[in-house]
Design an enzyme around this catalytic site. Sequence first.
Site, PDB file in Angstrom:
ATOM      1  N   GLU A 125      16.029 -15.048  -2.210  1.00 16.32           N
ATOM      2  CA  GLU A 125      16.023 -15.461  -0.953  1.00 16.32           C
ATOM      3  C   GLU A 125      14.384 -15.805  -0.589  1.00 16.32           C
ATOM      4  O   GLU A 125      13.647 -14.637  -0.655  1.00 16.32           O
ATOM      5  CB  GLU A 125      16.508 -14.660   0.329  1.00 16.32           C
ATOM      6  CG  GLU A 125      17.129 -15.433   1.476  1.00 16.32           C
ATOM      7  CD  GLU A 125      18.430 -16.257   1.452  1.00 16.32           C
ATOM      8  OE1 GLU A 125      18.806 -16.326   0.441  1.00 16.32           O
ATOM      9  OE2 GLU A 125      18.854 -16.710   2.525  1.00 16.32           O
ATOM     10  N   LYS A 166      20.987  -8.882   3.995  1.00 17.48           N
ATOM     11  CA  LYS A 166      21.198 -10.413   3.942  1.00 17.48           C
ATOM     12  C   LYS A 166      20.215 -11.028   4.504  1.00 17.48           C
ATOM     13  O   LYS A 166      19.973 -10.959   5.813  1.00 17.48           O
ATOM     14  CB  LYS A 166      22.561 -10.894   4.712  1.00 17.48           C
ATOM     15  CG  LYS A 166      22.692 -12.100   4.434  1.00 17.48           C
ATOM     16  CD  LYS A 166      24.089 -12.529   4.639  1.00 17.48           C
ATOM     17  CE  LYS A 166      24.532 -13.978   4.622  1.00 17.48           C
ATOM     18  NZ  LYS A 166      23.785 -15.060   5.206  1.00 17.48           N
ATOM     19  N   ASP A 210     -15.035 -13.020  -5.133  1.00 18.14           N
ATOM     20  CA  ASP A 210     -14.225 -14.548  -4.727  1.00 18.14           C
ATOM     21  C   ASP A 210     -15.068 -15.623  -5.357  1.00 18.14           C
ATOM     22  O   ASP A 210     -14.150 -16.479  -5.626  1.00 18.14           O
ATOM     23  CB  ASP A 210     -14.036 -14.421  -3.258  1.00 18.14           C
ATOM     24  CG  ASP A 210     -13.255 -13.410  -2.593  1.00 18.14           C
ATOM     25  OD1 ASP A 210     -12.664 -12.711  -3.490  1.00 18.14           O
ATOM     26  OD2 ASP A 210     -13.110 -13.367  -1.556  1.00 18.14           O
ATOM     27  N   GLU A 248      23.225  -4.628   0.232  1.00 19.09           N
ATOM     28  CA  GLU A 248      21.893  -5.144   0.517  1.00 19.09           C
ATOM     29  C   GLU A 248      21.542  -5.834   1.573  1.00 19.09           C
ATOM     30  O   GLU A 248      22.818  -6.239   2.406  1.00 19.09           O
ATOM     31  CB  GLU A 248      21.538  -6.320  -0.690  1.00 19.09           C
ATOM     32  CG  GLU A 248      21.627  -5.588  -2.155  1.00 19.09           C
ATOM     33  CD  GLU A 248      21.769  -6.965  -3.004  1.00 19.09           C
ATOM     34  OE1 GLU A 248      21.611  -8.278  -2.900  1.00 19.09           O
ATOM     35  OE2 GLU A 248      21.484  -6.518  -4.350  1.00 19.09           O
ATOM     36  N   CYS A 282      16.161 -45.570  10.298  1.00 14.55           N
ATOM     37  CA  CYS A 282      16.039 -45.169  11.876  1.00 14.55           C
ATOM     38  C   CYS A 282      17.276 -45.813  12.420  1.00 14.55           C
ATOM     39  O   CYS A 282      17.470 -47.050  12.410  1.00 14.55           O
ATOM     40  CB  CYS A 282      14.649 -45.671  12.616  1.00 14.55           C
ATOM     41  SG  CYS A 282      14.731 -45.346  14.201  1.00 14.55           S
TER      42      CYS A 282
HETATM   43  S1  IVH Z   1      24.306 -12.842  -2.849  1.00 15.04           S
HETATM   44  C1  IVH Z   1      27.212 -15.010  -5.593  1.00 15.04           C
HETATM   45  N1  IVH Z   1      22.641 -11.245  -1.738  1.00 15.04           N
HETATM   46  O1  IVH Z   1      23.367 -15.535   1.987  1.00 15.04           O
HETATM   47  C2  IVH Z   1      26.185 -14.406  -4.907  1.00 15.04           C
HETATM   48  N2  IVH Z   1      22.949 -13.604  -0.673  1.00 15.04           N
HETATM   49  O2  IVH Z   1      26.249 -16.771   2.237  1.00 15.04           O
HETATM   50  C3  IVH Z   1      25.969 -14.742  -3.404  1.00 15.04           C
HETATM   51  N3  IVH Z   1      21.362 -14.119   1.207  1.00 15.04           N
HETATM   52  O3  IVH Z   1      23.522 -18.396  -0.148  1.00 15.04           O
HETATM   53  C4  IVH Z   1      24.522 -14.342  -2.962  1.00 15.04           C
HETATM   54  N4  IVH Z   1      20.619 -12.237   0.987  1.00 15.04           N
HETATM   55  O4  IVH Z   1      21.200 -17.593   0.404  1.00 15.04           O
HETATM   56  C5  IVH Z   1      23.410 -12.556  -1.787  1.00 15.04           C
HETATM   57  N5  IVH Z   1      21.130  -9.781  -0.651  1.00 15.04           N
HETATM   58  C6  IVH Z   1      21.657 -10.926  -0.641  1.00 15.04           C
HETATM   59  C7  IVH Z   1      21.318 -11.974   0.167  1.00 15.04           C
HETATM   60  C8  IVH Z   1      22.084 -13.213   0.148  1.00 15.04           C
HETATM   61  C9  IVH Z   1      20.655 -13.274   1.484  1.00 15.04           C
HETATM   62  C10 IVH Z   1      22.035 -15.524   1.517  1.00 15.04           C
HETATM   63  C11 IVH Z   1      22.003 -16.644   0.173  1.00 15.04           C
HETATM   64  C12 IVH Z   1      23.409 -16.795   0.069  1.00 15.04           C
HETATM   65  C13 IVH Z   1      24.052 -16.527   1.587  1.00 15.04           C
HETATM   66  C14 IVH Z   1      25.574 -16.122   1.513  1.00 15.04           C
END
Ligand code: IVH
Length: 710
Positions: free
Chosen positions: A173, A118, A37, A116, A426
């Site tokens: 994300e 979300k 380190d 996937e 403000c």
């Molecule tokens: S696809 C055109 N995949 O959810 C493609 N979005 O309302 C659109 N999000 O703004 C996004 N996980 O911030 C996609 N596996 C994922 C995601 C994902 C989270 C978020 C993303 C997007 C919102 C969709």
Amino acid sequence: MLYHHGMNVKEEIDKLTAELKIYQDKYYKEGVSLISDNEYDRLTDRLIELETEHPELQHPDSPTKRVGSDLTNDFPEVRHTIPVLSLDKAYSDEAVLSFFSKSIDKEGGALSFAAEEKIDGISMVLYYEKGILQRAVTRGNGEIGNDVTPNIMTMPSVPLSLSEPIDIAVRGEVYLNKADFERLNNEEPDESRKAANPRNLAAGTVRRQKSSEAGRVPLTIFCYEGFWSDKTETPPDHLHILSKLKALGFRTNPHFAFFASSKKEAEEKLSEAGLEGEAYSFDEIDAFIKKKTAERKNLPYEIDGLVFKINELDVRESFGYTEHHPRWAIAYKFEAPQAEAKLLGITVQVGRTGRITPVAEITPTKLGGSTIRRATLHNQEYIEELELAIGDTVSISKRGDVIPAVESVIEKNEEGHTTFVLPPDCPCCHTPIIQVGGLQYCPEYTCPDQVKGRIAYFASADEMDIESLGPKTVGDLYDAGILRSIEDIYTADYNQAASLPGFGEKSISAIENGVKESLSRPFVTVLSALGVAEIGKKSAEILVKNGFDSIDKIIAASDAGDPSVFSSISGFGELTGQRIIEAFRSKPLRETIEGLRKAGVHLDATMDKKDEDEDLEQIFSGEVWCITGSFRNFNPRSKALKEIEKRGGRTVSSVTGKTTHLLAGTGGGSKAADAERLGVKIVDEDEFLRMIGMEDEKDEADENGQLRLF
Ligand code: IVH
């Protein structure tokens, strides 16, 4: 500097850059340290030194970007070069199934779908040119976002350069693991700075003004879409996009599922793309959603749904887009919106710390047994993520059952209102609002709303507990010029309020009594009631326990200026010391303290005991009390014993012939029988409270009968 001897500056920078890159890669990707380190820090420091002297020689993907800097970030608005859309939502299995079947019908042929998680984080677009990270931009309104590159560059999971020199935009994300969120939030002593959830903390970090500070928060990213500038390089389907993203060095979510008309077909496509993931046939969608719903709470990060996307890119193209959403994907949300309402307006509140909070004023809406008229919008970023405009129809939920929140926009307004923007000044004192880590603050200490907030906080039930001096009363007295600061509480002439509506003789004398009574509050209470950002109830106790048992000791230490005196206390974070020093050196706080000193408020713990105990009438003198059962107001029971002893009584642990009184709570054992047999007077809790002149503690509603939002 033997090792670099004989090199010119450019050669040395190049060499250090290449070398440190290797160490970082090994460390971040494989967890292997190739050097100590100390040596690593020495090389990094040297590179920073050379780069500072010769900024023109710094590589755009220099490993020093991971460290961040103390320069103040501004987050310029930049236009996205790809459309950054959000997703259409589904709230039931049926809606997802219908998306699948409608898509297949529409295509009239075989399709496959990616599923996937979300991730509940911050949407980010990473722009690379010739394989080098140029910009990291928030989603913003989908067309224009904020450039937050220096902060994102500190994230080890974001490649600064790719394995190929291509031009590409990558969506992902940014998020914070639940455990890291808990730890960081616990380390934050300032209640008002604590984040409500990992997502809010991630959002604040992404907008930290110093990237060196952002770099201390272990943000990470999952990438899920790629947009190649050169369309001929674009892979044919989502599976190959993901495997290509991985090969380029991006972090993708391993929890990946793939649906095709048969499980076998799904497996084949996955393995052909070189991806690991779960393979399913279409008839397993229901089961898949159930499984993910059950697994959700065990994940290290928060997800708010599942995203189903058509795999084939040519089909995506032919399906196209609505104004906001692609027609080839759908987001299944775990939580259905609980209520719908129309956004009538947004009011902007200024808290006692200056924090500016936008609040949604909505059509009255029944939710979980109460009618809701307002919901928090947290900050500007939150409004932008929602693309929220006045007149929109929104879904409202109660997060954690307390704070109603606006979850999403269900329908855009038809009046042409655009996304709401906080005013630059403000709303109370018109001082320009400043940005601190994604939050907005009014910096004016004398801002009337802040002053009212500080006074009301000082007087509140959890702090000095001054009866009859609630937020509404404080506001009225402030506006009438009767009460202008915390210290005024003890010198104000409350009789002047007699002409104000709602201030009868009775209420004025109640205030006066409450104020007088508050003079006996212990020092630790006074310390937290001052409302210093860093010092809440718990930190005040810790300070006192660690020898800071008088305001003068804290002031002396602050004036001496060594933050480690405070930050070395266990339970205090790094920044705490610095912030305490700043607060106690500030003139207005010192004025308040001197005012309180004159009034006779306890600014020294040694004043506590004397006052409390000496003044008490010795009504139990000569009596011998025993205690049994449990009590509403005395928990632990020893609190009741103390009350007896403070008033001259003696306490014993069993009922004997010498015992004069038995204090009997609920559920006592054989002592009551002994007492009866021996003719000992039995006193219940209500009677005892009357004897010592204490009131039964009951939950009191907020003064205005209003829901407490923040
Ligand atoms: S696809 C055109 N995949 O959810 C493609 N979005 O309302 C659109 N999000 O703004 C996004 N996980 O911030 C996609 N596996 C994922 C995601 C994902 C989270 C978020 C993303 C997007 C919102 C969709």
